[in-house]
Design a protein around this motif. Structure first.
Motif, mmCIF file in Angstrom:
data_model
loop_
_atom_site.group_PDB
_atom_site.id
_atom_site.type_symbol
_atom_site.label_atom_id
_atom_site.label_comp_id
_atom_site.label_asym_id
_atom_site.label_seq_id
_atom_site.Cartn_x
_atom_site.Cartn_y
_atom_site.Cartn_z
ATOM 1 N N ASP A 174 -9.228 3.628 16.723
ATOM 2 C CA ASP A 174 -9.361 5.209 16.978
ATOM 3 C C ASP A 174 -8.293 5.889 16.160
ATOM 4 N N SER A 175 -6.983 5.127 16.091
ATOM 5 C CA SER A 175 -5.900 6.367 15.754
ATOM 6 C C SER A 175 -6.011 6.405 14.309
ATOM 7 N N VAL A 176 -7.217 5.712 13.516
ATOM 8 C CA VAL A 176 -7.155 5.975 12.218
ATOM 9 C C VAL A 176 -8.505 6.404 11.451
ATOM 10 N N LYS A 177 -9.246 6.736 12.513
ATOM 11 C CA LYS A 177 -10.686 7.124 12.298
ATOM 12 C C LYS A 177 -10.520 8.509 11.494
ATOM 13 N N GLY A 178 -11.231 8.608 10.494
ATOM 14 C CA GLY A 178 -11.388 10.049 9.623
ATOM 15 C C GLY A 178 -10.115 9.919 8.641
ATOM 16 N N ARG A 179 -9.224 9.163 8.839
ATOM 17 C CA ARG A 179 -8.328 9.236 7.766
ATOM 18 C C ARG A 179 -8.104 8.002 6.773
ATOM 19 N N PHE A 180 -8.581 6.900 7.311
ATOM 20 C CA PHE A 180 -8.591 5.559 6.600
ATOM 21 C C PHE A 180 -10.053 5.070 6.259
ATOM 22 N N GLY A 181 -10.040 4.329 5.073
ATOM 23 C CA GLY A 181 -11.354 3.970 4.565
ATOM 24 C C GLY A 181 -11.450 2.359 4.077
ATOM 25 N N ILE A 182 -12.185 1.362 4.552
ATOM 26 C CA ILE A 182 -11.861 0.221 4.031
ATOM 27 C C ILE A 182 -13.295 -0.041 3.012
ATOM 28 N N ASN B 236 5.775 -4.273 18.368
ATOM 29 C CA ASN B 236 4.519 -4.105 18.779
ATOM 30 C C ASN B 236 3.804 -5.378 18.437
ATOM 31 N N GLN B 237 2.352 -5.427 18.932
ATOM 32 C CA GLN B 237 1.802 -6.582 18.444
ATOM 33 C C GLN B 237 0.972 -6.025 17.350
ATOM 34 N N ARG B 238 0.467 -7.102 16.672
ATOM 35 C CA ARG B 238 -0.292 -6.981 15.747
ATOM 36 C C ARG B 238 -1.676 -6.401 15.883
ATOM 37 N N GLU B 239 -2.199 -5.238 15.446
ATOM 38 C CA GLU B 239 -3.394 -4.702 15.868
ATOM 39 C C GLU B 239 -4.317 -4.447 14.635
ATOM 40 N N LEU B 240 -5.656 -4.537 15.113
ATOM 41 C CA LEU B 240 -6.759 -4.254 13.967
ATOM 42 C C LEU B 240 -6.672 -2.911 13.476
ATOM 43 N N VAL B 241 -6.583 -2.401 12.366
ATOM 44 C CA VAL B 241 -6.931 -1.144 12.015
ATOM 45 C C VAL B 241 -8.153 -0.894 11.406
ATOM 46 N N ALA B 242 -8.736 -1.576 10.573
ATOM 47 C CA ALA B 242 -10.160 -1.259 10.153
ATOM 48 C C ALA B 242 -10.790 -2.792 9.626
ATOM 49 N N GLY B 243 -11.852 -2.934 9.900
ATOM 50 C CA GLY B 243 -12.581 -4.279 9.437
ATOM 51 C C GLY B 243 -14.101 -4.020 8.677
ATOM 52 N N ILE B 244 -14.534 -4.878 8.110
ATOM 53 C CA ILE B 244 -15.560 -4.848 7.327
ATOM 54 C C ILE B 244 -16.403 -6.111 7.409
ATOM 55 N N SER B 245 -17.580 -6.166 7.499
ATOM 56 C CA SER B 245 -18.317 -7.222 7.777
ATOM 57 C C SER B 245 -19.118 -7.792 6.430
ATOM 58 N N SER B 246 -19.616 -8.812 6.351
ATOM 59 C CA SER B 246 -20.432 -9.360 5.233
ATOM 60 C C SER B 246 -21.421 -8.315 4.724
ATOM 61 N N GLY B 247 -22.096 -7.732 5.666
ATOM 62 C CA GLY B 247 -23.111 -6.601 5.122
ATOM 63 C C GLY B 247 -22.478 -5.119 4.589
ATOM 64 N N GLY B 248 -21.354 -5.223 4.794
ATOM 65 C CA GLY B 248 -20.622 -3.916 4.716
ATOM 66 C C GLY B 248 -20.452 -2.848 5.749
ATOM 67 N N SER B 249 -20.678 -3.164 7.098
ATOM 68 C CA SER B 249 -20.603 -2.322 8.314
ATOM 69 C C SER B 249 -18.900 -2.221 8.506
ATOM 70 N N LEU C 19 -7.928 -0.666 1.408
ATOM 71 C CA LEU C 19 -7.766 0.205 2.507
ATOM 72 C C LEU C 19 -7.197 1.496 1.933
ATOM 73 N N GLN C 20 -7.945 2.434 2.080
ATOM 74 C CA GLN C 20 -7.327 3.732 1.480
ATOM 75 C C GLN C 20 -6.839 4.326 2.830
ATOM 76 N N MET C 21 -5.923 4.949 2.682
ATOM 77 C CA MET C 21 -4.998 5.570 3.790
ATOM 78 C C MET C 21 -4.790 6.974 3.424
ATOM 79 N N ASN C 22 -5.104 7.966 3.857
ATOM 80 C CA ASN C 22 -5.026 9.407 3.842
ATOM 81 C C ASN C 22 -4.344 10.081 5.169
ATOM 82 N N SER C 23 -3.852 11.155 4.768
ATOM 83 C CA SER C 23 -3.150 11.980 5.917
ATOM 84 C C SER C 23 -2.174 11.072 6.715
ATOM 85 N N ASN D 11 -15.603 -0.749 10.818
ATOM 86 C CA ASN D 11 -15.180 -0.264 12.125
ATOM 87 C C ASN D 11 -13.603 0.033 12.069
ATOM 88 N N TYR D 12 -12.866 0.968 12.777
ATOM 89 C CA TYR D 12 -11.820 1.476 12.639
ATOM 90 C C TYR D 12 -11.187 1.619 13.995
#
Length: 119
Positions: free
Chosen positions: A61-69, A43-56, A80-84, A58-59
């Motif tokens: 869709d496949s990890v929303k609600g399960r991962f936290g950056i 597979n190609q490398r894909e973005l899982v989660a990102g965080i901006s300088s201000g703390g915003s 990166l906290q990965m649950n479930s 984005n995730y």
């Protein structure tokens, strides 16, 4: 030069949790944006989660609600906290940071951390 090192990967059963950490070190800099990516075999490398300088954040869709950056600006770390976790989360996870020294910014990658989720 900035060095980026990931840690925290491993083997976990489906439904379990893992926490990945990314530490950036080197000459004087600050982390602007940062992100966690993953690449599974074939597979190609894909973005899982990102965080901006201000703390915003984005995730994918496949990890929303399960991962936290999150980030700690004082320590220059990004986590990166990965649950479930699911077997389809199995991949090599890479940390990417945009490190800035003054007006000069450059993107740096870590070496990758293997995450394997067994069914």
């Amino acid at each position: 030069q900035v060095h980026v090192v990931e840690s925290g990967g491993g083997l976990v059963q489906a439904g379990g949790s893992l926490r990945l950490s990314c530490a950036a070190s080197g000459s004087t800099f600050s982390i602007n944006g940062a992100g966690w990516y993953r690449q599974a075999p074939g597979n190609q490398r894909e973005l899982v989660a990102g965080i901006s300088s201000g703390g915003s954040t984005n995730y994918a869709d496949s990890v929303k609600g399960r991962f936290g950056i999150s980030r700690d600006n004082a320590k220059n770390t990004v986590n990166l906290q990965m649950n479930s976790l699911k077997p389809e989360d199995t991949a090599v996870y890479y940390c990417n940071v945009a490190a800035c020294s003054g007006s000069y910014c450059h993107s740096y990658w870590g070496q990758g951390a293997q995450v394997t989720v067994s069914s």
